[in-house]
Design an enzyme around this catalytic site. Structure first.
Site, PDB file in Angstrom:
ATOM      1  N   SER A 244      24.475  31.782   3.379  1.00 14.46           N
ATOM      2  CA  SER A 244      24.477  33.263   3.346  1.00 14.46           C
ATOM      3  C   SER A 244      23.105  32.715   1.908  1.00 14.46           C
ATOM      4  O   SER A 244      22.891  32.635   1.261  1.00 14.46           O
ATOM      5  CB  SER A 244      25.772  33.368   1.868  1.00 14.46           C
ATOM      6  OG  SER A 244      25.335  34.674   1.492  1.00 14.46           O
ATOM      7  N   ARG A 278      46.946  36.550  22.220  1.00 11.82           N
ATOM      8  CA  ARG A 278      47.594  37.679  23.015  1.00 11.82           C
ATOM      9  C   ARG A 278      46.342  38.884  22.214  1.00 11.82           C
ATOM     10  O   ARG A 278      47.253  38.473  20.175  1.00 11.82           O
ATOM     11  CB  ARG A 278      48.971  38.614  22.598  1.00 11.82           C
ATOM     12  CG  ARG A 278      49.473  39.742  23.295  1.00 11.82           C
ATOM     13  CD  ARG A 278      50.694  39.490  23.765  1.00 11.82           C
ATOM     14  NE  ARG A 278      51.275  38.292  24.636  1.00 11.82           N
ATOM     15  CZ  ARG A 278      52.534  37.889  24.172  1.00 11.82           C
ATOM     16  NH1 ARG A 278      53.379  38.590  23.264  1.00 11.82           N
ATOM     17  NH2 ARG A 278      52.411  36.933  25.266  1.00 11.82           N
TER      18      ARG A 278
END
Lengths: 347, 347, 347, 347
Positions: A244, A278
């Protein structure tokens, strides 16, 4: 426009304007060879110039053909611009597909290895981003594997065919030799021979783009699952990271982020990037989409059926409507009609 | 929301919520049968109520399962909601597909007949909506035929498979009998048996929707060509027409308009509705789309490849991260990993 | 097709075919009133029958107008079907928008409350799904607030206008009174008066759908952030949950899942659902999309500019091309041309 | 990838990677100025290299910041990569927008001129591609005008704002001076000052892309109408044409084709390219799209409302979940929460 931030060098080259213009030249050379001639294509081609001039005619083949005809007045004989552009696109697709399949196969190979090695690595399965029951990381990788292989098979199965139809898809200027010209042209280029000119039937292009979106989606699903597993609070996997600019401690899953962002460029109708076992929203979003697609696909077919059932053809008007300039051109022969009936007349 | 204006009655029924809820019941019955039991499913089901209650749990299977369990406490054993919903969707797709293929095949049959009868009907070919050279209406119909048959073959080839994975795709609650249960379940329903649970691999759903868009597009292309041929100034065909509420003389090509509007609901990535022998805009629009798709599909694959190449798995953390509630559930076995490696491990 | 699983009852009614057909009747009544007459609209209307008959003419207004004319032969005078359909759609949109804004405003109010109450609740900000630096839950809610309010303002600002143009947008059958009729018609219905008929200018419909996607996206972003915060391993928030049919311990974030699935039906060009403080893929995916959109939007404008710059109008041919049937209709007057120049002639 | 075939030179430059990287440098310079420092940015920058290195970190700002810090260790202080990338994108958008508006305004000016000159040029209006009643070419041009002006106003109204949030949108490293820094930063760059950092609120990007699609669509509609008017059998207008490589007599409406193909790159949700006075399919396709959008937009809002209504925040867990590395960073202050409440707290 950001391609070089996402697309690897070799693929960037394969999908570049240079590659496309080069493929147009190959198509013109093959066209001449199919007719038993050699095309002198030693022309220096400035891709940017071709494209810029092509803008004025909505057609990148026209400026190229002009140059080639200066070298050889017979260049492009029997073809129309779309023959060259569509065929060049298929060549570009063929070469790019090799590269894409290479990456996808490497993904599949790693998935297979992970599936095998981690068949005993127990972890929480997560549905709707909640822990559900235990699974193994091996099974998770096996599911990734199934997706990426199904997608790459779909992509590999797309028929990339030469296109040669002449001014309007009749190949009439070749007379009886039309189908033979099409066969030879395809053979020279190593492309499939289509049963009939497909310039007005865009199915194979649509199938190609659909299949590309599947591959992108299958890969993006893996990458997004990895990002979720690499969350600070989960930390079950680590991946190659990018630093970063603001925080020394940050470990960004950079290549996975590139994969997801790239996959999103293809806007799949069905989002195959759902989270873990899911998806919380993407799966549920399929239900209206699928029934909707079923209903409207059938609606289009049913209404077309009715349209054709009541169609009355006015052959006299068709003839009368023809502009005088068309008189000098031979009409289409039966060869392609017969081929269509033979190949497509029975389902 | 306008479905009944576009979708024929029979297909409307086949894609309705009633059909879907009925298919969920069939899936539950087949699940019991696969385990050697019979399910008492004499429950009166109010589809609207199921859906409304389903909204509170983001899940239409849950209210159904609650009702079934009142009749038979063993109902739904071994399955999760997604098994029932995904399988029901495949049943709906299977039956709707039959209807869609029926319409598409009737379209193809008429195209074949037109191709045969009009092989001598000379007319102007039109590229970029300008007259080009002569063609025949027979060849035009033959090209329509090739498109609709290619699309219907794609649709017919989509594997519609049962889904059974249990709580999170491991079928662990069946122990060793998991794969056998999956086979029987699929057999009972007349659906394909998938090599492994696909709840987290949405490829077949994406392929289905892609193929439906192809069929819609192939039909819509025919309908739009008919609209163009029926223009007042062209008048080469007449079609079943609808009257205008404002103008007595107007003859609107109503069913062709329905076909085009229906096809447009599917937003294909490649617009296959291009006009006549060369589309003025739709064809040219393909060029950036295809190269873009090639580049970004490969970009997604390449970045995923890199992601996996550097992946490090922390098996300890996986185990440690599992919530205490998961302790009571059996972990996934190897059966599906082996099947994945067998079916997908080599390309 | 699953609407009742996602869409609340009241909104389901407001967007139903019944609501649309009722709005068409209102438009016909207002049309008569604008002309100083009263329309007897006591007809019993079977929506399903209207839609079914409408399918044959690609037009839901035609079967309604037939019924109304039986009651009152002057019904529909001066209008065309599209006037009634477009205006009815705007009425449906106006009422549905009220409901949507109601929900969006409740979302905004809760966000404001959370922002205020939790300005001191320190938590980890997460960029690319990695912990970054501390933030507060109050600031997080404030950012949610800014998104949902910007989106609802956009939606509220869309001009929902009446459409009245007559057979082809000229209102010629009203002679000089055309603009006055349009004004009265709009006023009767409480819709905006457009500067000129917009049946061939679909901007407001496109803006409406864009704005709806923004609202859906702004809400979906909140819901997806909530799902991420509710992950088992994060557990910083709890939400109303739905039970699982397979696992007693599962707490599925049901309403948040419904929100995400609903938002995904609108396929925004820019995915505003990105995770937490920086999305891992969705944000990066914007870069090519935006530059691409800038480039091609300008490309369309530039090429249209060139097209018009070279346009030559053949007024004689225009007149000659007119079918004899058109002779009985008055030509368009200048009124709307003047209004367009006045309202749009300066930027 | 074909940009230079469609996009004019100046706009191609404005949307290029070079333009983007240059804009990132401007943002860094402005950041320093906002803090009262001057940044030495005499670094030689190789755009391709920046992008290639950026691929490894999924971030084009990182390689630039590395180079700038070699020249000036204080470079980039207080900012994160997203601040620079988002702000640079807004600069690119601002300059590209000027060019796009220039083209759109030229289109509008020509439409206004045509509307004025041809208010008496009678022609057939065409609905569903059938002749309807007489209109004038002036009114047709006036409707084109209304569309393009509405679209360009929408585009011009999009707020292009600077983005400055620091590591995660809190600007905490500036302490109390955060809002002031944001104001100065925006001022230096000539961009709007947003009420709060918007890195996690993508509304303005989505609005920008929506508005660009409107402009493209409004222009594409004009171009497609021109193509239809220029059909061989209609021949009411002539346009700048490109030659055919196969047929000497062909007059292809080249620039109009470029306009349509370019507009199609933006995949509008509502197709605003409908033919003439009433589109045969595109208009009818709006009906399910709009009701669908109304229903699902409201569904997303309603479900989010429920989600938030039941939200319980666990402030302790939030604090406990923070990684130890975050301890050294200051938490977010109240300033932006207050601004959000002030600007967005009331609707």
């Amino acid at each position: 426009m950001f391609e070089s931030l996402f697309v690897p060098e070799e693929l960037l080259a394969a999908t570049s304007d240079d590659a496309f213009v080069g493929a147009m030249v190959e198509a013109e050379v093959a066209l001449a060879l199919a007719q038993g001639r050699e095309l002198d294509a030693r022309v220096r081609i400035d891709t940017r110039m071709i494209m810029r001039e092509g803008r004025a005619v909505a057609n990148p083949a026209e400026p190229l053909v002009r140059r080639l005809r200066e070298l050889d007045p017979q260049a492009h004989e029997g073809a129309t611009s779309q023959d060259i552009v569509d065929t060049a696109m298929m060549l570009v697709a063929k070469r790019s597909r090799e590269l894409i399949l290479g990456h996808a196969d490497a993904v599949a190979a790693t998935c297979a290895k992970l599936a095998d090695e981690h068949r005993g690595t127990v972890m929480a399965a997560r549905t709707l981003l909640q822990q559900a029951v235990p699974t193994t990381f091996g099974l998770k990788a096996a599911v990734w594997l199934s997706g990426v292989v199904e997608a790459r098979r779909r992509l590999a199965a797309v028929e990339l065919a030469a296109q040669l139809g002449g001014a309007a898809g009749t190949l009439a200027s070749f007379g009886e030799r039309g189908p033979e010209m099409l066969r030879r042209f395809a053979e020279e280029l190593g492309l499939a021979e289509p049963p009939l000119p497909w310039h007005a039937n865009r199915m194979r292009v649509a199938e190609l783009v659909d299949a590309l979106a599947l591959v992108a989606g299958a890969c993006g699903k893996i990458a997004f699952d990895v990002i979720l597993l690499a969350q600070t609070e989960v930390a079950e996997v680590t991946v190659p990271t990018g630093g970063s600019t603001a925080m020394a401690h940050k470990r960004n899953p950079a290549s996975a982020v590139v994969a997801v962002a790239a996959a999103r460029q293809l806007t799949p109708r069905i989002d195959v990037l759902g989270e873990h076992e899911r998806a919380a929203g993407a799966w549920q979003a399929e239900w209206p989409v699928v029934t909707h697609a079923l209903a409207y696909s059938g609606a289009a077919a049913a209404a077309t059926r009715e349209t054709l059932a009541g169609l009355e053809v006015d052959a006299d008007r068709m003839r009368a409507n023809m502009s005088p300039e068309l008189a000098g051109y031979p009409p289409a022969g039966d060869a392609f009609v017969d081929r269509a009936l033979e190949r497509y007349g029975r389902l």
